[in-house]
Design an enzyme around this catalytic site. Sequence first.
Site, PDB file in Angstrom:
ATOM      1  N   HIS A  66     -49.982  23.394  33.030  1.00  0.00           N
ATOM      2  CA  HIS A  66     -51.263  23.056  32.387  1.00  0.00           C
ATOM      3  C   HIS A  66     -52.155  22.913  33.631  1.00  0.00           C
ATOM      4  CE1 HIS A  66     -54.512  20.963  30.169  1.00  0.00           C
ATOM      5  NE2 HIS A  66     -53.718  21.489  29.157  1.00  0.00           N
ATOM      6  N   ASP A  74     -46.738  22.155  23.653  1.00  0.00           N
ATOM      7  CA  ASP A  74     -46.347  23.047  22.862  1.00  0.00           C
ATOM      8  C   ASP A  74     -44.979  23.296  23.143  1.00  0.00           C
ATOM      9  OD1 ASP A  74     -48.543  23.682  21.460  1.00  0.00           O
ATOM     10  OD2 ASP A  74     -49.353  25.029  23.141  1.00  0.00           O
ATOM     11  N   HIS A 111     -52.899  29.761  25.682  1.00  0.00           N
ATOM     12  CA  HIS A 111     -53.349  28.625  25.216  1.00  0.00           C
ATOM     13  C   HIS A 111     -52.747  28.222  24.073  1.00  0.00           C
ATOM     14  CE1 HIS A 111     -56.523  25.937  24.214  1.00  0.00           C
ATOM     15  NE2 HIS A 111     -57.656  26.572  23.764  1.00  0.00           N
TER      16      HIS A 111
END
Length: 428
Positions: free
Chosen positions: A309, A367, A266
Site C-alpha cells: 500500500h 483486498d 487499486h
Amino acid sequence: MTDKKATLTVDGIDKSIEFPVYSGTLGQDVIDVRGLTAEGMFTYDPGFVSTAACESSITFIDGQKGVLLHRGYPIDQLAKSSNYIELCYLLLFGELPSDEEYDKFAQLISNHTMVHEQIVNFFKGFRRDAHPMAILCGVVGGLAAFYHDNLNITNEKERYVSAVRLIAKMPTLAAMCHKYNIGQPFMYPRNDLSYGENFLYMMFGNPCEEYKINPVFAKAMDTIFMLHADHEQNASTSTVRLAGSTGANPFACISAGIAALWGPAHGGANEAVLAMLDEIGEESEENIQRFIDKAKDKEDPFKLMGFGHRVYRNFDPRAKVMKETCDEVLEQLGMADDPQLKIAKRLEQIALEDEYFIERKLYPNVDFYSGIILKAIGIPTNMFTVIFAMSRTIGWISHWNEMIAGGHRIGRPRQLYTGHPQRDYPAK
Ligand code: CMC
C-alpha cells in the site's frame, strides 16, 4: 496552521525562497509551495508521493502506525459497533446521527433505491458478457441524463439530493449488472430490508421463489461496505475531485472514480487476488513459493495481489478487520477448511517472513481477504470491484461535496517537458 516556515535555496539563484508550513490536527506538516510559480519553478512529484492536493476533514490515515479514522473515529470501532448507513451519515455530515436523524436518513436512502425504468434500456445496449465494471461506469455516468432536475452543484440541497440518489441507487445498479450478465430478470429493490439485505436480495432473489436472506451474509456485506467506504485521497477519490474541480456533475465525477478504481493496482485488486489464488491452485509449499518468487523477480511485472500500500507501511487496519470477518464468516458457514483461505493464510505467512517483503514494508491490504468472503457468499469474482465501487461511493461523494462547498480551483497539474524544442515545420 502554524507560523513555521520552510526555506528553499536553489543553485544559481542568489535569494532564498520562503514558504509557509501548515500543521493539520493530525499527521505530517505540509509546505505550501503555491508561491513557487512566481519564482519560475514548479515542484516535480510523479505519483503524488509527497503532495497534499487539498485540505480535508473527512478521513485520516497514519501509515506508520496503521491508523484509519473517519471523522476521528477508528475504523475497527466503527466496524464493530456502527453500520454502513450510519457511516454514510458520518462521512457526509461530519458527526454521528441522533436516533431520529439516523431513521430519517435511512428512510430517505430507502425511498431512492429504485432507478428510472428507462435505465433498463441502457443495460440492453451492452453485451451480456460485458464486465460489470464496464457497465457500471457507463450507467452511473448516464444517471445525469435521468436525474438532471437537481444538478445545480452550487446549491447545497441539490448536492444532497444527488448524494442520496447515488448512495441509494448504487446497489440497485450493481445488482442489475450481475442479473444482466446471467440473463435473469432485474429485481426491484425492497425498502423493508436493510442496505446489505436488499443488495443480497437483488443479487440472488428471483421472481419465482422466496429468497431467504442469511443474516451472516448480510452482516458480512455491511462490514465489507464499511471497510471500503472511504480512504482519503486515494487514486479514485482524487479522480473524483479532479473531475469535480471542473464543475462537472456528480454522476459524471463518480463515473470517473469508478473508472479509476477498476485498475488492479487499486480496487481491481480484490478480483485479481482470487485469480491469483485460483492460479496457485493446490495448496503446496512449492506452488506458493513459485508465486512469491515471481513477485520478487524484477524482470517479472507480477505483483503479489492484495499486498502493499502506498500509505500503510506497518499494517492495513482494514485488513485486520477483514481477516477476522473472513474467519468468522467461513467458520459460521462450516467452511473454515476452505482451501483458498488456507492458501491465502500460508501465502501471507511466507511473505511476512520474507526479507523482500519485510524490507519494503509490504503487508496484506484490505483486498487480500475480502474476495474469499465474497466468494463464500456466492458473489461472482467479476462483481468484487463493483462492490468496492458501491461501498466507496459515499467516500467519493463526501469528498466531492466537501470540495464544492469549501471553494476550490480547477485541478491543473504542470509537467517537466522533455520533448523536442521548438522547430519549424518543413517547407513544402
Ligand atoms: N508484490 C511485490 N512487490 C511489491 C508489491 C507487491 N504486491 N507492492 C510493492 N512492491 C514492491 C515494488 O516493486 C517496489 O520495489 P522496489 O523498491 O524494489 O522497486 C516496492 O515494493 C515499493 O512499491 P511501489 O510500487 O513503489 O509502491 P506504490 O506505493 O507505488 O504502490 C501499490 C502501491 C498498492 C499500487 C502496490 O503495492 C501494488 O501494486 N500492490 C498490489 C495491488 C494491490 O493489492 N492493490 C490494492 C491496494 S489497497 C486497496 C485500494 O486502496 O485500492
